[in-house]
Design a protein around this motif. Structure first.
Motif, short mmCIF file in Angstrom:
data_model
loop_
_atom_site.label_atom_id
_atom_site.label_comp_id
_atom_site.label_asym_id
_atom_site.label_seq_id
_atom_site.Cartn_x
_atom_site.Cartn_y
_atom_site.Cartn_z
N VAL A 208 141.88 96.08 51.10
CA VAL A 208 143.27 96.17 51.56
C VAL A 208 143.69 94.89 52.26
O VAL A 208 144.68 94.25 51.89
N ASN A 209 142.95 94.52 53.30
CA ASN A 209 143.34 93.34 54.09
C ASN A 209 142.14 92.48 54.45
O ASN A 209 142.24 91.61 55.32
N GLY A 210 141.01 92.70 53.79
CA GLY A 210 139.83 91.88 54.03
C GLY A 210 139.03 92.26 55.26
O GLY A 210 138.00 91.63 55.55
N GLU A 211 139.46 93.27 56.01
CA GLU A 211 138.76 93.66 57.23
C GLU A 211 137.48 94.41 56.92
O GLU A 211 137.41 95.18 55.96
N LEU A 212 136.47 94.21 57.75
CA LEU A 212 135.27 95.02 57.71
C LEU A 212 135.44 96.12 58.76
O LEU A 212 135.28 95.89 59.96
N VAL A 213 135.81 97.30 58.31
CA VAL A 213 136.04 98.43 59.21
C VAL A 213 134.71 98.92 59.74
O VAL A 213 133.75 99.11 58.99
N SER A 214 134.62 99.12 61.05
CA SER A 214 133.38 99.57 61.68
C SER A 214 133.10 101.03 61.36
O SER A 214 134.03 101.84 61.23
N PHE A 215 131.80 101.35 61.28
CA PHE A 215 131.42 102.75 61.15
C PHE A 215 131.46 103.37 62.54
O PHE A 215 130.46 103.45 63.25
N ASP A 216 132.64 103.78 62.93
CA ASP A 216 132.91 104.37 64.23
C ASP A 216 134.18 105.17 64.08
O ASP A 216 135.08 104.78 63.32
N TYR A 231 141.15 101.68 65.61
CA TYR A 231 139.88 101.61 64.90
C TYR A 231 139.18 100.29 65.22
O TYR A 231 139.78 99.35 65.76
N GLY A 232 137.89 100.23 64.91
CA GLY A 232 137.11 99.04 65.18
C GLY A 232 136.97 98.16 63.96
O GLY A 232 136.95 98.64 62.82
N VAL A 233 136.84 96.86 64.20
CA VAL A 233 136.62 95.87 63.15
C VAL A 233 135.31 95.14 63.45
O VAL A 233 135.08 94.70 64.59
N SER A 234 134.45 95.05 62.44
CA SER A 234 133.15 94.42 62.60
C SER A 234 133.16 93.01 62.03
O SER A 234 134.08 92.63 61.29
N ASP A 235 132.12 92.25 62.37
CA ASP A 235 131.97 90.91 61.78
C ASP A 235 130.76 90.84 60.87
O ASP A 235 130.33 89.75 60.49
N MET A 236 130.18 92.01 60.53
CA MET A 236 129.03 92.02 59.64
C MET A 236 129.04 93.28 58.78
O MET A 236 129.62 94.30 59.19
N ALA A 270 136.52 92.49 79.38
CA ALA A 270 135.51 93.53 79.55
C ALA A 270 134.25 93.28 78.73
O ALA A 270 133.20 93.84 79.01
N GLY A 271 134.35 92.46 77.67
CA GLY A 271 133.19 92.22 76.82
C GLY A 271 133.61 91.62 75.50
O GLY A 271 134.80 91.31 75.26
N VAL A 272 132.63 91.46 74.61
CA VAL A 272 132.89 90.90 73.28
C VAL A 272 132.48 91.86 72.17
O VAL A 272 132.75 91.61 71.00
N VAL A 273 131.78 92.95 72.54
CA VAL A 273 131.45 93.99 71.57
C VAL A 273 131.90 95.33 72.15
O VAL A 273 131.86 95.55 73.37
N PHE A 274 132.35 96.22 71.24
CA PHE A 274 133.00 97.45 71.69
C PHE A 274 132.55 98.62 70.82
O PHE A 274 132.11 98.44 69.69
N GLN A 275 132.70 99.84 71.37
CA GLN A 275 132.24 101.02 70.64
C GLN A 275 133.05 102.23 71.09
O GLN A 275 133.48 102.33 72.25
N HIS A 276 133.25 103.17 70.16
CA HIS A 276 133.89 104.46 70.39
C HIS A 276 135.28 104.35 71.03
O HIS A 276 135.57 104.97 72.06
N PRO A 277 136.20 103.59 70.43
CA PRO A 277 137.56 103.54 70.98
C PRO A 277 138.32 104.85 70.75
O PRO A 277 138.17 105.48 69.70
N THR A 339 133.61 110.16 72.64
CA THR A 339 134.28 110.04 73.92
C THR A 339 135.49 110.97 73.88
O THR A 339 135.97 111.33 72.80
N GLY A 340 135.98 111.36 75.03
CA GLY A 340 137.14 112.24 75.10
C GLY A 340 138.23 111.61 75.95
O GLY A 340 137.93 111.00 76.99
N LEU A 341 139.47 111.74 75.53
CA LEU A 341 140.59 111.17 76.28
C LEU A 341 141.84 112.00 76.02
O LEU A 341 142.21 112.25 74.88
N VAL A 342 142.48 112.45 77.10
CA VAL A 342 143.78 113.12 77.01
C VAL A 342 144.65 112.59 78.14
O VAL A 342 144.16 112.04 79.13
#
Length: 352
Positions: A208-216, A231-236, A270-277, A339-342
């Motif tokens: 679609v746009n060349g992105e590597l969508v993260s498995f998250d 959603y998350g975007v990966s570099d590998m 906050a960082g350079v790697v992220f998880q569970h947005p 994670t949970g958020l409301v």
């Protein structure tokens, strides 16, 4: 796909507690169990407009090697004003051909329609993403968010969100192409409370746009005819079950599912790697996001972050800081699946 002829019961149950003062104090823990001694896992909670709570989870036995079998998805109801969940009701459609049911999610519309999504992998039927819907929490109907009878696309991680204005039910989900091995992000919707669904629309991914969508898990928030997908975007390339993201991307879509805006919303401080947005809003225009962040895999000074989403770069505060940042599922410090958020009247509530 293999079958598992033996079964072993489990004492794995889920604990819960209630608060009536905004989380300042809580009831003593209580427990809810799967029927017949099955393990209970992957719980998700939603509140009904009339004050009831509904809890969904997946129940299963294990074979001697620990593999899940005889899987079912359940829902339990806590009446308004109560602090106890009742007997579970099965919402999956059991057949002897079921190989795996995974990652249930629940959403309840402002009109009270309840929807539960889950991955449904059949021995001989393909990779599907199912949804069970109900108006009373007792009688359930079934439909398909997405299906791949030829096992070409492995669909999973469907996340449901409901628009209080339009009553449209939207799902974001991932699909792994079994030939390419990479992931695409899809958007699908229902305008009849989950009875029928639009064809899944691919909105991000290599094709679609060349992105590597993260498995998250991709998450969404819907309000006033607009859907925001986080959603998350990966570099590998995807190599295992867990994956960090180097960017958290927010894409906004109108009622025709046309993308109107896309931008990165991670807090770079906050960082350079992220998880569970995760994204959530309260209908008033206030929107928040939450995620784990670290400087590297195994960072002992990582954090769990929550912040208000604005037009400016996102600023977050650490709800838990430090925390050990890891994507390793076999680690005792692994960050889990959920994670949970409301949000309610401008206040964000989160669990992690």
């Amino acid at each position: 796909l293999p079958s598992f002829p033996t079964r072993r019961s489990s004492d794995l149950v889920m604990g819960y507690a209630f608060s009536t003062d905004g989380g300042a104090t809580w009831t003593d823990p209580s427990f809810v169990s799967s029927p017949d001694g099955r393990a209970a896992s992957d719980p998700v909670l939603a509140r009904h407009p009339d004050g009831r709570f509904f809890l969904t989870w997946v129940g299963f036995f294990r074979d001697p090697q620990g593999n899940p079998l005889d899987m079912h998805v359940y829902v339990s109801e806590s009446p308004a004003g109560s602090a106890t969940f009742g007997a579970p009701v099965e919402v999956s459609n059991p057949t002897p051909d079921v190989f795996l049911l995974d990652k249930p999610w629940i959403a309840i519309s402002s009109s009270g329609a309840i929807a539960v999504s889950f991955a449904d992998i059949q021995q001989n039927g393909g990779f599907d993403e199912d949804v069970a819907t109900s108006l009373d929490g007792t009688t359930w109907s079934h439909s398909k968010i997405a299906k791949s009878p030829s096992f070409q696309t492995f669909y999973n991680l469907a996340f449901l969100c409901s628009d209080a204005t339009t009553q449209r039910l939207t799902a974001t989900l991932l699909g792994q192409d079994q030939n390419r091995g990479d992931l695409d992000l899809y958007l699908v919707h229902s305008d009849d409370q989950g009875t029928s669904w639009s064809q899944p629309k691919k909105i991000a991914g290599p094709s679609v746009n060349g992105e590597l969508v993260s498995f998250d898990d991709p998450t969404c928030y819907a309000a006033d005819g607009t859907v925001s997908v986080l959603y998350g975007v990966s570099d590998m390339p995807l190599t295992g079950e867990s994956q960090s993201s180097v960017a958290l991307r927010l894409a906004t879509f109108d009622g025709a599912e046309t993308e109107t805006q896309v931008r990165d919303v991670q807090d770079a401080s906050a960082g350079v790697v992220f998880q569970h947005p995760t994204i959530a809003g309260d209908g008033s225009g206030a929107t928040s996001i939450a995620f784990y962040a670290g400087q590297f895999e195994g960072d002992p000074d990582g954090s769990y972050r929550v912040g208000r989403l604005t037009a400016d770069p996102t600023k977050t505060s650490g709800y838990q800081d430090p925390i050990f940042y890891t994507i390793e599922r076999n680690s005792i410090q692994w960050l889990g699946d959920y994670t949970g958020l409301v949000m309610d009247e401008g206040v964000a509530y989160t669990s992690f």
